[in-house]
Design an enzyme around this catalytic site. Structure first.
Site, PDB file in Angstrom:
ATOM      1  N   ARG A  37      38.649  55.687  81.940  1.00 22.95           N
ATOM      2  CA  ARG A  37      37.974  54.596  82.664  1.00 22.95           C
ATOM      3  C   ARG A  37      37.309  55.089  83.964  1.00 22.95           C
ATOM      4  O   ARG A  37      36.275  54.571  84.361  1.00 22.95           O
ATOM      5  CB  ARG A  37      38.982  53.500  83.033  1.00 22.95           C
ATOM      6  CG  ARG A  37      39.634  52.830  81.829  1.00 22.95           C
ATOM      7  CD  ARG A  37      38.816  51.636  81.371  1.00 22.95           C
ATOM      8  NE  ARG A  37      39.352  51.026  80.168  1.00 22.95           N
ATOM      9  CZ  ARG A  37      40.164  49.979  80.167  1.00 22.95           C
ATOM     10  NH1 ARG A  37      40.552  49.435  81.294  1.00 22.95           N
ATOM     11  NH2 ARG A  37      40.590  49.473  79.034  1.00 22.95           N
ATOM     12  N   ASP A 142      40.187  35.203  91.797  1.00 21.04           N
ATOM     13  CA  ASP A 142      40.359  36.476  91.097  1.00 21.04           C
ATOM     14  C   ASP A 142      40.368  37.571  92.164  1.00 21.04           C
ATOM     15  O   ASP A 142      39.872  37.361  93.279  1.00 21.04           O
ATOM     16  CB  ASP A 142      39.207  36.714  90.111  1.00 21.04           C
ATOM     17  CG  ASP A 142      39.565  37.743  89.039  1.00 21.04           C
ATOM     18  OD1 ASP A 142      39.903  37.341  87.912  1.00 21.04           O
ATOM     19  OD2 ASP A 142      39.516  38.961  89.345  1.00 21.04           O
TER      20      ASP A 142
END
Ligand SMILES: C[S@@+](CC[C@H](N)C(=O)[O-])C[C@H]1O[C@@H](n2cnc3c(N)ncnc32)[C@H](O)[C@@H]1O
Length: 272
Positions: A37, A142
């Site tokens: 990633r 978030d």
């Protein structure tokens, strides 16, 4: 492109930075996941390797890159009316709350806002039918600034709204054409009903709620068992006694100190 070297020590350092700052927990089996990633990002930035990237993650003035790393290491997958049975239960709950003075809902790891806007569509419909009053609010939070910016724009690929009924699509959405073909923009009457804010669930917070309903779905997967319990108790502190609490169905029941009872899989009621 050559594979970037990634030592065990560098893996441990990144794991500990992510754990401390965002509660993200990675055991040794996740070393290759972290590498896959982050390595493309390091190469894109033109850095020499993981040590330079670690220095950026540790630099408080590089908050934007830290955000980027959290985004790359978590998934923001979400879609409208995910887990329809939860929305059926929500509808029953809202009907039960009825025309009381106000109803507050929190989508606590909202990603791109699909969960919050699905709830807004449901609540708008119920208001029009006279089943709830006009005084209702939805807060969506978030950790990721990037997803919140996109959530506020409220433009989605059509596929994400695959579970939205044709009537609601007509009532609340605008279909794009020309270069925007395949995209859907939510109308202002839905967008304006959701407030967005940034919140890290792994750090103490105050001034939230009390809410009648809280969604905390599909975020606990990133945390280790003690952090999961801590986050669940922290979030449940903002739920009214008797309020409804949703986790992702696959996440099961997380041990916590706050008394809750199971209503249906993934849905719980705070009992005190
Ligand atoms: C898979 S999405 C869940 C979206 C939605 N709740 C659903 O179930 O469809 C998980 C979200 O959790 C957010 N997240 C990860 N760690 C977090 C933290 N420590 N605090 C708040 N949000 C976090 C990610 O940014 C991501 O948008």
């Amino acid at each position: 492109m050559a594979t970037l070297p990634f030592s065990d020590q560098e893996f441990k350092k990144i794991s500990s930075i992510m754990y401390e700052a965002a509660g993200l927990s990675y055991n040794d089996s996740k070393k290759s996941l972290i590498h896959s990633r982050l390595a493309p990002r390091i190469q894109k930035l033109g850095l020499g390797g993981f040590p330079e990237y670690i220095a950026i993650l540790e630099d408080e003035s590089e908050a934007a890159e830290f955000q980027m790393a959290v985004d790359l290491l978590t998934t923001n997958e979400t879609y409208f009316f995910r887990e329809p049975k939860h929305y059926d239960l929500l509808q029953e709950e809202l009907a039960r709350l009825g025309n009381r003075s106000s109803i507050a809902v929190w989508s606590a790891a909202s990603s791109f806002g699909d969960e919050a806007y699905s709830t807004a569509m449901l609540m708008s419909d119920m208001q029009v039918m006279g089943k709830i009053g006009p005084d209702w609010s939805i807060l969506a939070t978030d950790i990721s600034h990037r997803v919140l910016l996109s959530a506020k724009e409220a433009v989605y690929p059509e596929d994400r709204l695959r579970a939205v009924s044709p009537e609601r699509l007509r009532r609340y959405c605008l279909r794009g054409d020309g270069p925007s073909q395949g995209q859907v923009q939510l109308q202002d009457k839905i967008r304006s009903r959701v407030q967005f804010g940034q919140l890290n669930l792994c750090k103490p917070f105050s001034g939230m709620g009390p809410f009648d309903v809280i969604f905390l779905r599909n975020v606990l997967i990133y945390f280790d068992p003690p952090t999961k319990s801590e986050v669940v108790d922290r979030v449940l502190a903002a739920l009214k006694p008797g309020g409804l609490f949703f986790l992702g169905t696959a996440e099961g029941r997380v041990p916590c100190s706050t008394p809750i009872t199971t209503v249906i899989p993934g849905a719980f009621r705070k009992t005190a």
